[in-house]
Design a protein around this motif. Structure first.
Motif, short mmCIF file in Angstrom:
data_model
loop_
_atom_site.label_atom_id
_atom_site.label_comp_id
_atom_site.label_asym_id
_atom_site.label_seq_id
_atom_site.Cartn_x
_atom_site.Cartn_y
_atom_site.Cartn_z
N LYS A 140 0.82 -1.22 0.00
CA LYS A 140 0.00 0.00 0.00
C LYS A 140 0.85 1.27 0.00
N GLU A 141 2.12 1.14 0.25
CA GLU A 141 3.02 2.29 0.21
C GLU A 141 3.44 2.63 -1.22
N GLN A 142 3.02 1.84 -2.18
CA GLN A 142 3.38 2.04 -3.58
C GLN A 142 2.17 2.56 -4.36
N SER A 143 1.84 1.92 -5.46
CA SER A 143 0.81 2.46 -6.37
C SER A 143 -0.55 2.66 -5.72
N SER A 144 -1.01 1.70 -4.94
CA SER A 144 -2.36 1.82 -4.38
C SER A 144 -2.47 3.01 -3.46
N GLY A 145 -1.40 3.29 -2.69
CA GLY A 145 -1.40 4.46 -1.83
C GLY A 145 -1.42 5.75 -2.62
N LEU A 146 -0.68 5.78 -3.73
CA LEU A 146 -0.67 6.96 -4.59
C LEU A 146 -2.06 7.22 -5.14
N TYR A 147 -2.72 6.17 -5.64
CA TYR A 147 -4.08 6.32 -6.14
C TYR A 147 -5.01 6.79 -5.03
N ALA A 148 -4.90 6.18 -3.85
CA ALA A 148 -5.81 6.49 -2.75
C ALA A 148 -5.63 7.93 -2.29
N GLN A 149 -4.39 8.36 -2.09
CA GLN A 149 -4.16 9.72 -1.63
C GLN A 149 -4.64 10.74 -2.66
N THR A 150 -4.37 10.47 -3.93
CA THR A 150 -4.79 11.39 -4.98
C THR A 150 -6.30 11.52 -5.05
N MET A 151 -7.00 10.39 -4.94
CA MET A 151 -8.46 10.44 -4.99
C MET A 151 -9.04 11.10 -3.72
N ASP A 182 3.64 2.37 -16.48
CA ASP A 182 3.37 3.80 -16.47
C ASP A 182 2.17 4.12 -15.59
N LEU A 183 1.21 3.19 -15.55
CA LEU A 183 0.00 3.42 -14.77
C LEU A 183 0.18 3.07 -13.30
N TYR A 184 1.40 2.72 -12.89
CA TYR A 184 1.69 2.53 -11.48
C TYR A 184 1.93 3.85 -10.76
N ASP A 185 2.68 4.77 -11.43
CA ASP A 185 3.14 5.94 -10.68
C ASP A 185 3.30 7.21 -11.50
N GLN A 186 3.08 7.16 -12.79
CA GLN A 186 3.28 8.35 -13.61
C GLN A 186 2.02 9.21 -13.55
N THR A 187 2.05 10.22 -12.70
CA THR A 187 0.84 11.01 -12.44
C THR A 187 0.38 11.83 -13.65
N ASP A 188 1.27 12.03 -14.61
CA ASP A 188 0.85 12.72 -15.84
C ASP A 188 0.26 11.75 -16.86
N LYS A 242 14.06 0.52 -8.18
CA LYS A 242 14.67 1.83 -8.04
C LYS A 242 14.10 2.57 -6.83
N LYS A 243 14.99 2.94 -5.91
CA LYS A 243 14.54 3.64 -4.70
C LYS A 243 13.96 5.00 -5.03
N GLU A 244 14.41 5.61 -6.12
CA GLU A 244 13.86 6.90 -6.50
C GLU A 244 12.51 6.76 -7.19
N ARG A 245 12.05 5.51 -7.37
CA ARG A 245 10.76 5.32 -8.02
C ARG A 245 9.83 4.49 -7.13
N GLY A 246 9.88 3.17 -7.20
CA GLY A 246 8.88 2.38 -6.49
C GLY A 246 9.40 1.37 -5.50
N PHE A 247 10.71 1.31 -5.25
CA PHE A 247 11.22 0.30 -4.32
C PHE A 247 10.64 0.49 -2.93
#
Length: 369
Positions: free
Chosen positions: A109-120, A347-353, A269-274
């Motif tokens: 949940k600290e990765q993609s799902s959290g990003l989606y949840a916080q954004t929504m 791309d649909l994991y974390d690319q907010t654009d 990659k720690k700067e991305r999704g690790f």
């Protein structure tokens, strides 16, 4: 001391890992080419009766100043304790629409799902991103096991949890599933009539890919051989008293398919999704995880989601696009398939654009009105 002993042990370990790699190549398309991991010792696979929750912000995305965040715990129907991150818009008042989110397969949940949840949540919804059973901060033993039945149930348990929150209107609950948990989400919504709308982003049907291989390429002979290997692995597991795991996920050796390289680019990659708790970043699935997936198709009743709406989102150049296309064909109206030009699977994991948050916001505002 026998100076040859360390070399002998190293050779034996290499052979053992090689054997596990061979088995993984056969089982569930390498557990969807992502859950390739090593037998490791220590806390990663420790069995605990108590949940240990991280109190600091350890997400792979920055904390929003527009929402309040808190950890929550709840149980699924099988008594497995689950952990989620609850996001509530600041200054929320009255009863709001809510969304539960999980995925991708092997993520936390600290990765993609959290990003989606916080954004929504920034867009006005109460949201809950959760770790599935046996993974992340959630409970269940042994660790790093998946089940099409239990993981579908996890979504309904998350609906239970979010429906108990003070600011949530129980008649306005939606679901987002990402990657392998896109398929789980669709299966959950088919049976859980409390959910009013569902989005599956960059969706995988894990039962299909594990039982039939990518693009349904597995022959009957290969399927039989895979099940034979998995059956024999059960003897090894019961004799050792613990499940076996393979080599560490996504440690590239060269020559991998491009989509596997893209997975590694995100998860490693720690700067991305690790994230250290993510199976795809730092750990492994059990070798016998594919067993139930080989026999239990989860999208059989996708048409029964109707008349509630489905939004399927996929990248134009994603290797997995066919999962959303065939799910769309099998689903009943109302349904929509949105293809993102030029986008890959990850791309649909974390690319907010690239992730179409505006589209999802409009979808849920319309159908959770």
């Amino acid at each position: 001391m026998n100076q040859d002993k360390p070399n002998q042990l190293a050779t034996e370990q290499a052979l053992e890992n090689s054997g596990r790699r061979d088995l993984l190549k056969m089982t569930g398309a390498g557990i969807a080419a992502v859950g390739v991991a090593a037998m490791t010792s220590g806390q990663a696979f420790a069995h605990s009766t108590e949940l240990t929750l991280e109190s600091s912000w350890d997400k792979t995305f920055p904390k929003s100043e527009k929402v309040n965040h808190q950890k929550v715990t709840f149980q699924n129907r099988y008594g497995i304790p689950l952990v989620g991150d609850l996001y509530v818009p600041k200054n929320a008042s009255g009863k709001l629409a809510a969304i539960v989110v999980s995925g991708p397969f092997g993520a936390v949940k600290e990765q993609s799902s959290g990003l989606y949840a916080q954004t929504m949540a920034e867009r006005g919804f109460v949201t809950l991103a959760f770790d599935p059973s046996f993974t992340g901060e959630s409970g269940g033993a042994p660790r790093n096991v998946a089940s099409p039945d239990i993981n579908v149930e996890d979504f309904s348990a998350a609906v239970d949890c979010i429906g108990m929150q003070d600011h949530v209107d129980r008649e306005r609950i939606g679901v987002i599933g990402i990657c392998g948990f896109g398929g789980m989400a669709l299966s959950a919504v088919a049976v859980d009539k409390r959910v009013k709308a569902v989005v599956a982003s960059t969706m995988y049907d894990m039962t299909r890919v594990m039982s039939k291989g990518y693009n349904d390429s597995m022959t009957q002979e290969q399927r039989t051989q895979t099940l034979t290997q998995l059956s024999q692995q059960r003897w090894a597991d019961v004799e050792s008293g613990k499940p076996a795991y393979g080599p560490v996920s996504l440690e590239l050796q060269g020559g991998e398919p491009q989509f596997v390289v893209e997975y590694a680019d995100y998860y490693k990659k720690k700067e991305r999704g690790f994230h250290p708790r993510a199976i795809n970043s730092n750990a492994s699935w059990s070798l016998t995880t594919p067993l139930s997936f080989m026999n239990l198709p989860i999208l059989t009743y996708i048409a029964e989601i109707a008349p509630r709406p489905i939004l399927l989102i996929h990248g134009e150049v994603a290797h997995s696009r066919y999962f959303s296309e065939t799910a769309y064909e099998a689903a009943a109206e109302p349904k929509e398939l949105m293809i993102i030009p030029g986008a890959t699977h990850t791309d649909l994991y974390d690319q907010t654009d690239v992730i179409p948050f505006d589209k999802m916001t409009n979808f849920f505002e319309s159908h959770l009105a």
